[in-house]
Design a protein around this motif. Structure first.
Motif, PDB file in Angstrom:
ATOM      1  N   ARG A 155       0.914  -0.829   0.032  1.00 24.56           N
ATOM      2  CA  ARG A 155       0.142  -0.063   0.111  1.00 24.56           C
ATOM      3  C   ARG A 155       0.884   1.168   0.101  1.00 24.56           C
ATOM      4  O   ARG A 155       1.619   1.493   0.881  1.00 24.56           O
ATOM      5  CB  ARG A 155      -0.954   0.071   1.082  1.00 24.56           C
ATOM      6  N   ARG A 157       0.190   4.290   0.922  1.00 26.51           N
ATOM      7  CA  ARG A 157       0.058   5.189   1.818  1.00 26.51           C
ATOM      8  C   ARG A 157       0.615   5.040   3.013  1.00 26.51           C
ATOM      9  O   ARG A 157       1.042   5.956   3.854  1.00 26.51           O
ATOM     10  CB  ARG A 157      -1.627   5.151   2.097  1.00 26.51           C
ATOM     11  N   ASP A 160       3.746   7.382   3.726  1.00 22.09           N
ATOM     12  CA  ASP A 160       3.452   8.613   4.099  1.00 22.09           C
ATOM     13  C   ASP A 160       3.268   8.226   5.745  1.00 22.09           C
ATOM     14  O   ASP A 160       3.567   9.326   6.685  1.00 22.09           O
ATOM     15  CB  ASP A 160       2.016   9.164   3.697  1.00 22.09           C
ATOM     16  N   VAL A 161       2.476   7.246   6.078  1.00 18.79           N
ATOM     17  CA  VAL A 161       2.358   6.886   7.522  1.00 18.79           C
ATOM     18  C   VAL A 161       3.576   6.914   8.334  1.00 18.79           C
ATOM     19  O   VAL A 161       3.679   7.469   9.238  1.00 18.79           O
ATOM     20  CB  VAL A 161       1.717   5.680   7.640  1.00 18.79           C
TER      21      VAL A 161
END
Length: 281
Positions: A155, A157, A160-161
């Motif tokens: 994933r 994202r 960014d996490v």
């Protein structure tokens, strides 16, 4: 994980000799002991120790340039946490973890290097492992977990996490229960070779997802985590950090030498079940 050091335990002092130090583990240890002796006395061993019983030997401190390097420190009373922790031990563990995280003043803390295995580094290594390893054979639960984590690490994202900045804390970098000594009243901490700048959610995940906790079902994770006041953003980050570190230990177990396993039979299946539960949360 192979032992990274050897320890010589005396009546009042401990000498830690490093077997691996390519990432500055010996310097991280000495820095942490020095800072904690100044800012949180009593929480960790005191670095260096005089040895009056041997007048021909200089006071023990650190030999960071030797091969192998070594660090000398005072010996702490207590026994490593193990087995099912009592309520008092869970409370003592939470107090010690909070104390070490909050001990170092902000300007000093922000100047420290990141702890080893930064979450972004861990994510990239685990992505590479998932990409090159064929799906394991055998236990259907392990096969199912491998497929689920392969999907999860892909994933976008997550970059960014795990690159997001949170309030900095001092991180031990190692959640092994054996690093926490219980003397009947409080918990104190040893082993700082992975330590450095970190964030609260990642460090809490390091504790509750360490394999030493789950092999013996030693820690009531909800009871431990309830002792920390997390922001909504930290709570969301904690969930992903737990998944990341549970996957790290899944990889570790599946990468063991079958002729020299470090964990009891059935650990891979148990870790697979944990992973699937965390991914479904």
């Amino acid at each position: 994980m192979a032992n990274t050091h050897a320890v010589e335990v005396g009546s009042a002092a401990v000498v830690k000799r490093f077997r691996r130090w390519d990432q500055g583990e010996h310097r991280r240890e000495w820095r942490a002991l020095t800072l904690l002796a100044e800012h949180a006395p009593g929480l960790a061993p005191v670095p260096g120790f005089p040895q009056p019983t041997d007048p021909d030997r200089p006071p023990g401190r650190a030999d960071l340039e030797a091969d192998p390097p070594s660090v000398t420190m005072t010996r702490l009373e207590g026994v490593p946490l193990a087995g099912r922790l009592t309520d008092a031990q869970v409370g003592g563990l939470a107090e010690a973890v909070a104390a070490v995280q909050e001990a170092i003043p902000g300007p000093v803390l922000r100047a420290l290097p990141f702890r080893l295995l930064h979450p972004l580094v861990a994510l990239r290594r685990l992505r590479a492992w998932c990409a090159r390893r064929p799906s394991p054979d055998g236990d259907p639960l392990v096969v199912r977990a491998f497929g689920a984590v392969t999907d999860w690490v892909g994933r976008p994202r997550l970059d960014d996490v795990f690159s997001a900045e949170f309030t900095p804390v001092f991180g031990l970098g190692d959640g092994n229960l054996a690093n926490y000594l219980w003397d009947g009243a409080r918990v104190r901490i040893v082993d700082f070779e992975y330590s450095g700048l970190s964030d609260r959610a990642y460090e809490l995940a390091e504790v509750v997802e360490h394999i030493s906790v789950w092999v013996d079902d030693g820690l009531d994770a909800p009871a431990f985590l309830s002792r920390f006041e997390l922001t909504p953003a930290e709570t969301a980050r904690l969930r992903e950090c737990r998944r990341l570190l549970a996957l790290y230990w899944f990889r570790s177990v599946l990468s063991e030498d079958p002729e020299r396993p470090r964990n009891p039979p059935g650990t891979a299946a148990r870790q697979a079940g944990r992973l699937l539960a965390l991914l479904g949360a």
